[in-house]
Motif scaffolding. Sequence first.
Motif, short mmCIF file in Angstrom:
data_model
loop_
_atom_site.label_atom_id
_atom_site.label_comp_id
_atom_site.label_asym_id
_atom_site.label_seq_id
_atom_site.Cartn_x
_atom_site.Cartn_y
_atom_site.Cartn_z
N UNK A 346 -11.52 7.72 0.36
CA UNK A 346 -10.53 7.15 -0.54
C UNK A 346 -9.13 7.24 0.09
N UNK A 347 -8.79 8.39 0.61
CA UNK A 347 -7.48 8.58 1.23
C UNK A 347 -7.36 7.73 2.50
N UNK A 353 -4.54 0.52 4.12
CA UNK A 353 -3.83 -0.49 3.32
C UNK A 353 -2.31 -0.31 3.45
N UNK A 354 -1.85 0.93 3.40
CA UNK A 354 -0.41 1.18 3.48
C UNK A 354 0.18 0.70 4.80
N UNK A 355 -0.54 0.95 5.88
CA UNK A 355 -0.04 0.55 7.20
C UNK A 355 -0.04 -0.97 7.36
N UNK A 356 -1.08 -1.63 6.87
CA UNK A 356 -1.20 -3.07 7.07
C UNK A 356 -0.38 -3.89 6.08
N UNK A 358 2.12 -2.36 3.66
CA UNK A 358 3.26 -1.69 3.04
C UNK A 358 2.78 -0.59 2.12
N UNK A 359 3.55 0.48 2.08
CA UNK A 359 3.12 1.67 1.34
C UNK A 359 2.91 1.40 -0.15
N UNK A 360 1.68 1.52 -0.58
CA UNK A 360 1.24 1.37 -1.96
C UNK A 360 1.52 -0.02 -2.54
N UNK A 361 1.71 -1.01 -1.65
CA UNK A 361 1.82 -2.38 -2.15
C UNK A 361 0.49 -2.84 -2.72
N UNK A 362 -0.58 -2.32 -2.17
CA UNK A 362 -1.93 -2.53 -2.71
C UNK A 362 -2.58 -1.17 -2.85
N UNK A 363 -3.09 -0.88 -4.02
CA UNK A 363 -3.74 0.41 -4.27
C UNK A 363 -5.19 0.17 -4.68
N UNK A 364 -6.11 0.80 -4.00
CA UNK A 364 -7.52 0.64 -4.39
C UNK A 364 -7.74 1.30 -5.74
N UNK A 365 -8.72 0.78 -6.45
CA UNK A 365 -9.04 1.38 -7.75
C UNK A 365 -9.48 2.82 -7.61
N UNK A 366 -10.18 3.14 -6.50
CA UNK A 366 -10.63 4.52 -6.29
C UNK A 366 -9.45 5.46 -6.08
N UNK A 367 -8.43 4.99 -5.33
CA UNK A 367 -7.27 5.85 -5.11
C UNK A 367 -6.49 6.04 -6.42
N UNK A 368 -6.39 4.98 -7.21
CA UNK A 368 -5.74 5.12 -8.52
C UNK A 368 -6.46 6.15 -9.37
N UNK A 369 -7.79 6.10 -9.36
CA UNK A 369 -8.57 7.08 -10.12
C UNK A 369 -8.34 8.49 -9.61
N UNK A 469 -13.13 -1.87 5.63
CA UNK A 469 -12.07 -2.72 5.12
C UNK A 469 -12.03 -3.97 5.99
N UNK A 470 -12.17 -5.13 5.40
CA UNK A 470 -12.13 -6.34 6.19
C UNK A 470 -11.07 -7.27 5.63
#
Length: 500
Positions: A346-347, A353-356, A358-369, A469-470
């Motif tokens: 999850x991390x 995602x953050x690197x590609x 922007x930081x937390x511009x996209x958050x996976x549902x698992x990370x939100x949980x 991640x693709x």
Amino acid sequence: MGRTVDVTELVLRDGHQSLLATRMAMADMVPICSEIDAAGYWSVECWGGATFDACIRFLNEDPWQRLRTFRELLPDSRLQMLLRGQNLLGYRHYEDGVVNRFVEKAAANGMDVFRVFDALNDPRNIRQALEAVKRTGRHGQGTICYTISPMHSVATFVDMAEQLMEMGSDSICLKDMAALLKPQPAYDIVRGIKQRCGEQTRVHVHVHATTGVTLVSLMKAIEAGADAVDTSISSMSLGPGHNPTEALVELLEGTGYETRLDKTRLLKIKKHFAKVRPRYAKFESDLIGVETEIFDSQIPGGMISNMESQLKQQGVGDRLHEVMAEVSVVRRDAGYPPLVTPSSQIVGTQAVFNVLMGRYQVMTGEFADLVLGYYGSTLGRPDPALIEVAEKQAKKGPITCRPADLLVSDWDELSATAHGLKGNDGSVEDVLTYAMFPQVAPKFLTSRASGPTDPTEESGGGNSPAVAVRRDGGLAPITTPVSYDVRIGDRTRQVTVSPA
């Protein structure tokens, strides 16, 4: 001095999971079981972890039959498994009825020792499985995942050991999945547990070898009073794996400590796996030798190789160091969870995602949980600003209760669906297989009768990442919506990103 140290052999489970992406087929383990059974181990770890998943996903092998076969071939050994607490062997929490049934069936099929851990070190996620083990009369080992952070100390690990003993643990395991446990902390934690919980408290120590220091850590743990340590036979050791069994035996010579191990049989076991290992060369990790950088990144070796594979698939393999640095940031923001399945996936995915993007511009549902407490509580409190972002995305608030308390019994529904699948044999075991891996189980049950496949003929090769991640559409600037397929364990979800 003059004390016997027990040894748990890992080669039949974590040994090949760490080195060969869990691909070793039963056919390559069966011929050497009689020597393992007679070698003098306290226990033989042979099930749990990722083996259940790999059996049905890659090997077309029934994991329950694997356990029954080990029980038959290792009659004089304690069989041991790794159990992810409320997650069992899957990647989400299961309601208590499923947990109880799984433990009951594992015991009935031959399991003796259940090493029960939680990825976040939340004891509430361990209690139900541990109580279920105790009801079967088997050995319940409460487990502490070792990690390093500003929030973690010798005292916090000793406190957790005390909680696990109060829950009824038969022993305590200090589990170091990333080779972070240096010699002095190993001594201090084991000594602290013995002093707090009593010298009679049985303590086991599990370490990986990746950083090159942990054989010394095992020695210091033994000096502090550790009753047992984990090793893997030398031909299936080191790198992201574990310390060699034979090296431990030689290390203890002249120290006043000794093992019960038969060196003649160890040599036979070593030679067997030395012949077997080359067949799985394409699954070997690229990480060999010593990786002391892990002390800074605190990223397990297998997690690094998975992230590197993901980035290469997207044509940005040169950004691995950025992602590794971002993992530390994401972990801090999430409250310093230990990095072990499923929290490591999850991390790691969020860091990519953050690197590609922007930081937390996209958050996976698992990370939100994770941030909102739906996997359990972390020792540190997640960043309040991050909690706000997670709430908006998930459209739900944070929780402080045990996550499984929110789950309702779904056994009847699971049973009905599983029994309707082609190839289902009507057993509770098949229902449990479906419950943990609903996307993979139907295909496996259909093909099970055809027998195990040869993993060395598997196309593609290389480690199969626990997280994939693709980016569909390449790495061009986002001018139209772009979709990402995110796989964490058995779950796949699609994230669509619109232009900024």
